[in-house]
Design an enzyme around this catalytic site. Sequence first.
Site, PDB file in Angstrom:
ATOM      1  N   ASN A   1     -10.403   5.851   2.355  1.00 48.53           N
ATOM      2  CA  ASN A   1      -9.462   5.441   1.317  1.00 48.53           C
ATOM      3  C   ASN A   1      -9.443   6.487   0.205  1.00 48.53           C
ATOM      4  OD1 ASN A   1      -7.597   3.435   0.574  1.00 48.53           O
ATOM      5  ND2 ASN A   1      -9.085   1.816   0.934  1.00 48.53           N
TER       6      ASN A   1
ATOM      7  N   GLU B   1       0.834  -1.211   0.000  1.00 50.41           N
ATOM      8  CA  GLU B   1       0.000   0.000   0.000  1.00 50.41           C
ATOM      9  C   GLU B   1       0.867   1.259   0.000  1.00 50.41           C
ATOM     10  OE1 GLU B   1      -2.746   1.390  -0.264  1.00 50.41           O
ATOM     11  OE2 GLU B   1      -4.423   0.037   0.170  1.00 50.41           O
TER      12      GLU B   1
ATOM     13  N   ASP C   1      -9.963   1.592  -3.924  1.00 54.02           N
ATOM     14  CA  ASP C   1      -8.935   1.581  -2.881  1.00 54.02           C
ATOM     15  C   ASP C   1      -8.129   2.878  -3.010  1.00 54.02           C
ATOM     16  OD1 ASP C   1      -6.879   0.827  -1.032  1.00 54.02           O
ATOM     17  OD2 ASP C   1      -7.209  -1.272  -1.491  1.00 54.02           O
TER      18      ASP C   1
END
Length: 288
Positions: free
Chosen positions: A145, A13, A195
């Site tokens: 997000n 991430e 995301d």
Amino acid sequence: MQRLLPDRFLLGECPRWDEQQQCLWWVDISRQQIHRLDLASGEHRGYPLHEEIGCLALRHQGGLVVGLRSGLALLPDPASGVLIPLAAPEADRPWQRFNDGRCDARGRFIAGTMNPRKDAHYGTFYRLDADGSVRPLVGRSWTCNGLAFSPDGRILYWADTPTRTIHRCDYDLASGEVSNPRVFYVVPEGWGRPDGACVDSEGCYWSAQYAGGRLLRLSPEGELLQTVMLPVSHPTMPAFGGPDLKTLFVTSASQGMSAEQLASNPWEGALLALNMAVSGLVEPRFAG
């Protein structure tokens, strides 16, 4: 499209390009690690922490500011792993953690939390100012997000992943306040869930679709301009970088996949790089 490393990340991430050092930073949340890749030399280093790290940003003074399970902290030297705690705005909800964040054009760190229980809309984006003060900004979702800013810094985008909804707000650079929230785009069912994200130099919003294997490029008006299919099913976040800011780095996840899934696609959880026609933006640094 290129796979940059042979490593498979559990929950890669928050890729962030350092234009000064010409290197890429990112995290593996589930393995509680920060990673750094020098693009020219190929040197890859991992820095272990002792708790989950959801997001990071570079600092003007060196090192990083990070969003962890326990709260927000400075990490002056990633190799040491020594954290300087700044704020724990959700200490009363220890099951939550920070998930996504980046700095605005004035060097404030905006970071959002998530509720893994999915039983209440506790997730909130907080604004961390250079003086260490912190306050709630926007959100109230299951999973905060997709945070990104328009090139002029006056539009803030964010996504609530489980509802497949991307939001857009006006952002006052002088005060660091949001206003006029509205729905920007709802990802069609079956395309995955929004995301992490970034914005390119033309003001378009790039959103990684978790469990959808694709990136969506949306115009500032919320029109779908482009879909880029990826060789991974769970992309997590794109970030522009490289010497000309025309490389799109994409992190991905492999957690929760069966042995059969992983064997059938060895790229699951990979760090990807795509050559793009459009360039990105230099990432602002934390002023504190």
